[in-house]
Design a protein around this motif. Structure first.
Motif, mmCIF file in Angstrom:
data_model
loop_
_atom_site.group_PDB
_atom_site.id
_atom_site.type_symbol
_atom_site.label_atom_id
_atom_site.label_comp_id
_atom_site.label_asym_id
_atom_site.label_seq_id
_atom_site.Cartn_x
_atom_site.Cartn_y
_atom_site.Cartn_z
ATOM 1 N N ARG A 189 38.410 37.318 40.755
ATOM 2 C CA ARG A 189 39.424 36.681 41.608
ATOM 3 C C ARG A 189 39.643 37.480 42.897
ATOM 4 N NH1 ARG A 189 45.638 35.432 39.946
ATOM 5 N NH2 ARG A 189 46.199 34.445 41.891
ATOM 6 N N ALA A 190 39.497 38.808 42.812
ATOM 7 C CA ALA A 190 39.704 39.675 43.969
ATOM 8 C C ALA A 190 38.423 39.884 44.762
ATOM 9 C CB ALA A 190 40.261 41.019 43.507
ATOM 10 N N GLY A 191 37.368 39.173 44.428
ATOM 11 C CA GLY A 191 36.113 39.308 45.157
ATOM 12 C C GLY A 191 35.486 40.679 45.019
ATOM 13 N N GLY A 192 35.761 41.357 43.899
ATOM 14 C CA GLY A 192 35.194 42.673 43.648
ATOM 15 C C GLY A 192 36.030 43.816 44.195
ATOM 16 N N ASN A 193 37.099 43.514 44.917
ATOM 17 C CA ASN A 193 37.962 44.551 45.480
ATOM 18 C C ASN A 193 38.836 45.127 44.369
ATOM 19 O OD1 ASN A 193 40.408 45.724 46.648
ATOM 20 N ND2 ASN A 193 39.593 44.986 48.609
ATOM 21 N N GLN A 194 38.584 46.398 44.024
ATOM 22 C CA GLN A 194 39.281 47.007 42.898
ATOM 23 C C GLN A 194 40.766 47.217 43.168
ATOM 24 O OE1 GLN A 194 37.240 50.427 41.341
ATOM 25 N NE2 GLN A 194 35.310 49.319 41.152
ATOM 26 N N ARG A 195 41.126 47.518 44.405
ATOM 27 C CA ARG A 195 42.557 47.681 44.726
ATOM 28 C C ARG A 195 43.298 46.362 44.536
ATOM 29 N NH1 ARG A 195 44.424 52.231 47.139
ATOM 30 N NH2 ARG A 195 42.895 53.675 47.952
ATOM 31 N N ARG A 196 42.692 45.290 45.007
ATOM 32 C CA ARG A 196 43.312 43.973 44.868
ATOM 33 C C ARG A 196 43.367 43.565 43.393
ATOM 34 N NH1 ARG A 196 40.287 40.325 48.514
ATOM 35 N NH2 ARG A 196 40.662 41.992 49.970
ATOM 36 N N ALA A 197 42.311 43.850 42.654
ATOM 37 C CA ALA A 197 42.289 43.524 41.223
ATOM 38 C C ALA A 197 43.371 44.308 40.482
ATOM 39 C CB ALA A 197 40.913 43.830 40.629
ATOM 40 N N ALA A 198 43.546 45.579 40.837
ATOM 41 C CA ALA A 198 44.590 46.393 40.212
ATOM 42 C C ALA A 198 45.962 45.783 40.487
ATOM 43 C CB ALA A 198 44.527 47.827 40.734
ATOM 44 N N ARG A 199 46.175 45.342 41.732
ATOM 45 C CA ARG A 199 47.448 44.717 42.086
ATOM 46 C C ARG A 199 47.669 43.449 41.256
ATOM 47 N NH1 ARG A 199 46.918 43.299 47.522
ATOM 48 N NH2 ARG A 199 46.480 45.483 47.879
ATOM 49 N N LEU A 200 46.616 42.645 41.086
ATOM 50 C CA LEU A 200 46.728 41.427 40.277
ATOM 51 C C LEU A 200 47.090 41.745 38.827
ATOM 52 C CD1 LEU A 200 43.617 39.443 41.565
ATOM 53 C CD2 LEU A 200 46.017 38.801 41.882
ATOM 54 N N LEU A 201 46.560 42.856 38.325
ATOM 55 C CA LEU A 201 46.810 43.254 36.941
ATOM 56 C C LEU A 201 48.115 44.024 36.773
ATOM 57 C CD1 LEU A 201 43.177 44.366 36.080
ATOM 58 C CD2 LEU A 201 44.383 42.389 35.109
ATOM 59 N N GLY A 202 48.712 44.446 37.886
ATOM 60 C CA GLY A 202 49.957 45.191 37.808
ATOM 61 C C GLY A 202 49.781 46.636 37.380
ATOM 62 N N VAL A 203 48.619 47.224 37.736
ATOM 63 C CA VAL A 203 48.356 48.627 37.413
ATOM 64 C C VAL A 203 47.952 49.349 38.687
ATOM 65 C CG1 VAL A 203 47.643 48.131 35.038
ATOM 66 C CG2 VAL A 203 45.913 48.264 36.830
ATOM 67 N N LEU A 204 47.991 50.675 38.645
ATOM 68 C CA LEU A 204 47.536 51.471 39.778
ATOM 69 C C LEU A 204 46.010 51.406 39.859
ATOM 70 C CD1 LEU A 204 49.757 54.646 39.312
ATOM 71 C CD2 LEU A 204 49.999 52.878 41.063
ATOM 72 N N PRO A 205 45.440 51.510 41.059
ATOM 73 C CA PRO A 205 43.978 51.511 41.185
ATOM 74 C C PRO A 205 43.310 52.603 40.351
ATOM 75 C CG PRO A 205 44.983 51.210 43.332
ATOM 76 C CD PRO A 205 46.097 51.516 42.371
ATOM 77 N N THR A 206 43.946 53.773 40.242
ATOM 78 C CA THR A 206 43.354 54.846 39.431
ATOM 79 C C THR A 206 43.333 54.460 37.955
ATOM 80 O OG1 THR A 206 45.504 55.938 39.370
ATOM 81 C CG2 THR A 206 43.930 56.726 41.003
ATOM 82 N N THR A 207 44.367 53.760 37.508
ATOM 83 C CA THR A 207 44.405 53.302 36.120
ATOM 84 C C THR A 207 43.295 52.287 35.869
ATOM 85 O OG1 THR A 207 46.792 53.653 36.031
ATOM 86 C CG2 THR A 207 45.844 52.203 34.354
ATOM 87 N N LEU A 208 43.107 51.372 36.818
ATOM 88 C CA LEU A 208 42.036 50.382 36.673
ATOM 89 C C LEU A 208 40.688 51.077 36.601
ATOM 90 C CD1 LEU A 208 40.955 47.500 36.569
ATOM 91 C CD2 LEU A 208 41.000 47.489 39.070
ATOM 92 N N CYS A 209 40.473 52.069 37.460
ATOM 93 C CA CYS A 209 39.211 52.806 37.471
ATOM 94 C C CYS A 209 38.964 53.496 36.123
ATOM 95 C CB CYS A 209 39.219 53.827 38.602
ATOM 96 S SG CYS A 209 37.670 54.705 38.798
ATOM 97 N N GLU A 210 40.004 54.120 35.574
ATOM 98 C CA GLU A 210 39.875 54.779 34.270
ATOM 99 C C GLU A 210 39.547 53.772 33.169
ATOM 100 O OE1 GLU A 210 43.631 56.715 33.876
ATOM 101 O OE2 GLU A 210 43.137 58.258 35.353
ATOM 102 N N LYS A 211 40.210 52.626 33.205
ATOM 103 C CA LYS A 211 39.957 51.596 32.193
ATOM 104 C C LYS A 211 38.531 51.057 32.318
ATOM 105 C CE LYS A 211 44.713 50.000 31.610
ATOM 106 N NZ LYS A 211 44.837 50.141 30.171
ATOM 107 N N MET A 212 38.084 50.872 33.557
ATOM 108 C CA MET A 212 36.720 50.380 33.761
ATOM 109 C C MET A 212 35.703 51.375 33.219
ATOM 110 S SD MET A 212 37.063 48.640 37.546
ATOM 111 C CE MET A 212 35.309 48.314 37.702
ATOM 112 N N LYS A 213 35.927 52.665 33.453
ATOM 113 C CA LYS A 213 35.012 53.684 32.921
ATOM 114 C C LYS A 213 35.020 53.671 31.402
ATOM 115 C CE LYS A 213 35.164 56.952 36.746
ATOM 116 N NZ LYS A 213 35.640 58.258 37.205
ATOM 117 N N ARG A 214 36.222 53.610 30.814
ATOM 118 C CA ARG A 214 36.345 53.635 29.353
ATOM 119 C C ARG A 214 35.666 52.421 28.713
ATOM 120 N NH1 ARG A 214 39.918 51.240 26.058
ATOM 121 N NH2 ARG A 214 41.376 50.733 27.711
#
Length: 81
Positions: free
Chosen positions: A33-58
């Motif tokens: 939905r965010a066109g691959g933009n991780q910051r925008r995706a994090a905002r959509l999910l209601g998490v910090l970009p660093t949290t999204l990055c950690e979850k993606m790695k995990r």
């Protein structure tokens, strides 16, 4: 009442696996939905970009959307054959 140990014909995924699968689907949907933009995706999910990055790695999620090439400049035109 039936004995749960006898009902286990096929193994069921555990709660952690089910939650990971659900989280993976949510993250991938947000990234799409965010066109691959991780910051925008994090905002959509209601998490910090660093949290999204950690979850993606995990979860083993790599960015499925390639970064766009930088725009060409006149200097690039001069280098063309």
């Amino acid at each position: 009442m039936s004995d749960p140990s006898k009902d286990a014909a096929a193994p069921h995924p555990g709660l952690k696996q089910l939650l990971d699968d659900y989280e993976r689907r949510l993250i991938l949907a947000a990234l799409e939905r965010a066109g691959g933009n991780q910051r925008r995706a994090a905002r959509l999910l209601g998490v910090l970009p660093t949290t999204l990055c950690e979850k993606m790695k995990r979860l083993g999620i790599r960015s499925a959307f390639p970064r766009p090439a930088p725009p060409e400049t006149p200097a690039d035109w001069e280098r063309r054959p």
